[in-house]
Design an enzyme around this catalytic site. Structure first.
Site, mmCIF file in Angstrom:
data_model
loop_
_atom_site.group_PDB
_atom_site.id
_atom_site.type_symbol
_atom_site.label_atom_id
_atom_site.label_comp_id
_atom_site.label_asym_id
_atom_site.label_seq_id
_atom_site.Cartn_x
_atom_site.Cartn_y
_atom_site.Cartn_z
ATOM 1 N N ARG A 130 0.827 -1.228 0.000
ATOM 2 C CA ARG A 130 0.000 0.000 0.000
ATOM 3 C C ARG A 130 0.850 1.263 0.000
ATOM 4 N NH1 ARG A 130 -2.936 -2.780 4.098
ATOM 5 N NH2 ARG A 130 -4.668 -3.915 3.186
ATOM 6 N N LYS A 152 2.596 11.951 -9.989
ATOM 7 C CA LYS A 152 1.718 11.171 -10.877
ATOM 8 C C LYS A 152 2.488 9.929 -11.306
ATOM 9 C CE LYS A 152 -1.364 14.480 -13.112
ATOM 10 N NZ LYS A 152 -1.692 15.168 -14.387
ATOM 11 N N GLU A 194 8.529 20.601 -23.230
ATOM 12 C CA GLU A 194 7.884 20.773 -21.918
ATOM 13 C C GLU A 194 8.393 22.057 -21.242
ATOM 14 O OE1 GLU A 194 5.382 19.198 -20.553
ATOM 15 O OE2 GLU A 194 5.316 17.173 -21.398
ATOM 16 N N LYS A 236 6.151 24.047 -11.162
ATOM 17 C CA LYS A 236 5.386 22.830 -10.909
ATOM 18 C C LYS A 236 5.160 22.631 -9.407
ATOM 19 C CE LYS A 236 4.284 18.432 -12.582
ATOM 20 N NZ LYS A 236 4.587 17.251 -13.315
ATOM 21 N N GLU A 246 -5.252 17.386 -9.125
ATOM 22 C CA GLU A 246 -5.784 17.919 -10.378
ATOM 23 C C GLU A 246 -7.287 18.187 -10.308
ATOM 24 O OE1 GLU A 246 -3.765 16.411 -13.943
ATOM 25 O OE2 GLU A 246 -5.623 16.707 -15.030
ATOM 26 N N ARG A 250 -4.098 22.330 -11.569
ATOM 27 C CA ARG A 250 -3.116 21.413 -12.149
ATOM 28 C C ARG A 250 -3.487 21.008 -13.577
ATOM 29 N NH1 ARG A 250 0.176 16.419 -9.218
ATOM 30 N NH2 ARG A 250 1.463 15.953 -11.044
ATOM 31 N N ASN A 254 -1.729 20.541 -18.446
ATOM 32 C CA ASN A 254 -1.977 19.700 -19.631
ATOM 33 C C ASN A 254 -1.992 20.523 -20.916
ATOM 34 O OD1 ASN A 254 -2.234 17.299 -18.131
ATOM 35 N ND2 ASN A 254 -4.329 17.858 -17.576
ATOM 36 N N HIS A 257 -1.344 19.049 -24.294
ATOM 37 C CA HIS A 257 -1.325 17.588 -24.165
ATOM 38 C C HIS A 257 -2.527 16.891 -24.795
ATOM 39 C CE1 HIS A 257 2.080 18.331 -21.652
ATOM 40 N NE2 HIS A 257 2.221 17.054 -21.349
ATOM 41 N N HIS A 261 -1.533 14.140 -27.111
ATOM 42 C CA HIS A 261 -1.799 12.717 -26.822
ATOM 43 C C HIS A 261 -2.495 12.053 -28.006
ATOM 44 C CE1 HIS A 261 -1.667 12.826 -22.121
ATOM 45 N NE2 HIS A 261 -0.487 12.580 -22.653
ATOM 46 N N HIS A 274 6.828 11.802 -26.858
ATOM 47 C CA HIS A 274 5.808 12.560 -26.119
ATOM 48 C C HIS A 274 6.049 14.078 -26.240
ATOM 49 C CE1 HIS A 274 2.986 13.786 -23.085
ATOM 50 N NE2 HIS A 274 3.959 14.349 -22.377
#
Ligand code: GLY
Length: 376
Positions: A130, A152, A194, A236, A246, A250, A254, A257, A261, A274
């Site tokens: 966990r 993330k 980025e 960040k 998010e 946040r 993106n 993105h 994506h 990417h």
């Protein structure tokens, strides 16, 4: 006088998402890895996860650094290079290894590599027992400026990128820009995409710095690279502190993105890196913002000229159409109640979420973009 030349202790940038999860990000050129790691690993079992390429370059030196930190035991795993390693199957192999070694609750997973290794190792650490502690040592620019910060973690599912994941903050991030000396040029440029995203989000100060620093960054000047990483991590850290999961702010990270994506999907993850997809996504986000009357042409032209100077104009998947691009976007995991919010700039340092657009209209903007992209 003689003696060991000890690099100065860099100042940490702290990321504090609350719930006692604050952690330092150290950015520098030639970090004193043993000194920075010792407090996190002394007396603990460590599992070092990297990929087959990075391990050939940096595994021995990292293991040697760990050996001076008094770790209780060290296991190493190198996964195959590439996005394919972000899978449940690969995570399962790492969990098997940990279970067989009776990896304890106070063990530490150390991710040495780029975004794929970080996402995978973080996910494995976040689920095992966990959640056990983990440390990131990102070796790509993309990971140093973005993926390694913010907690993330995820693996992919055949139905979607990053579909299975957890938020699990690392206990420390060591970003040494010396790792970037071995990065292929294409990956360096992809990481710079980025950086452009962060500059567009942050504002004029960062954006104009980046415009003048572009040649130095492409030449891998360590001072410029360190400055770029620092600026991105500061931004960040502030966003993650305000909105770890998010729920709002946040989502602005993106930027570029959603368009990007979809291009990655259309290229089956093999055509575009990417960061390359993000670069195209940033350009098209600006086009859409101008077409919607949200943004003037001048900042859009600045963005496109910066991308051109950074040589971020990758070839798109062959035969791509606007209809296919828009359809691929509708598979995005950010779709809510049938609506896909777009992150759009209103100017440099001014970015908003927008759902007030018509899908058929968007397709015409994408079509114009593709036509021009093919001509230029
Ligand atoms: N890469 C975007 C985020 O961490 O939220």
């Amino acid at each position: 006088m003689s003696g060991r030349c000890v690099p100065p202790m860099p100042q940490a940038i702290w990321v504090d998402p609350g719930h006692d999860a604050a952690y330092p990000v150290y950015v520098g050129a030639g970090l004193d890895i043993p000194t920075l790691l010792r407090g996190h690993v002394e007396g603990r079992q460590v599992l070092l996860v990297s990929d087959e390429q990075v391990s050939g370059l940096y595994l021995d030196s990292t293991a040697a650094a760990l050996a001076t930190c008094g770790v209780a035991g060290l296991g190493c795993a190198a996964v195959p290079v590439g996005e394919g390693s972000k899978s449940l199957q690969q995570a399962g192999l790492l969990w098997d290894l940990m279970a067989k070694r009776r990896f304890p609750r106070d063990g530490v997973v150390l991710a040495l590599g780029g975004g794929v290794v970080g996402d995978l190792a973080g996910f494995v650490a976040g689920v095992y027992h966990r959640g056990v502690q983990w440390i990131q040592m990102p070796t790509t620019l993309l990971a140093q400026v973005d993926a390694a910060v913010g907690g993330k973690t995820a693996v992919n599912h055949p139905m979607g990128k990053n579909l299975l994941g957890v938020f699990h903050q690392p206990s420390c991030v060591l970003s040494d820009v010396r790792f970037l000396s071995s990065l292929p040029m294409r990956d360096l440029r992809a990481g710079l995409a980025e950086v452009v995203k962060h500059a567009l989000l942050e504002g004029e100060d960062f954006f104009s710095w980046l415009e003048q620093a572009a040649p130095a960054l492409l030449a891998r000047d360590e001072v410029a690279l360190e400055e770029a990483v620092r600026r991105c991590v500061h931004l960040k850290a502030a966003v993650v502190a305000a909105d770890e999961k998010e729920a709002g702010q946040r989502a602005l990270l993106n930027l570029g993105h959603t368009f990007g994506h979809a291009l990655e999907v259309l290229g089956d993850y093999t055509v575009l890196l990417h960061g390359e997809a993000v670069a195209v996504g940033l350009a098209v986000a600006c086009r859409v913002a101008v077409a919607l009357g949200l943004m003037e042409r001048a900042p859009q032209e600045r963005l496109e000229s910066l991308l051109a100077r950074l040589e971020l104009r990758p070839a798109l998947p062959e035969g791509i159409t606007a209809a296919a691009w828009r359809a691929a976007m509708s598979g995005d995991k950010k779709v809510r109640r049938g609506e896909l919010p777009l992150v759009l700039p209103r100017g440099i340092g001014d970015v908003v979420l927008c759902t007030a657009y018509d899908a058929a209209w968007l397709e015409t903007v994408l079509k114009d973009f593709l036509r021009e992209y093919a001509i230029l």
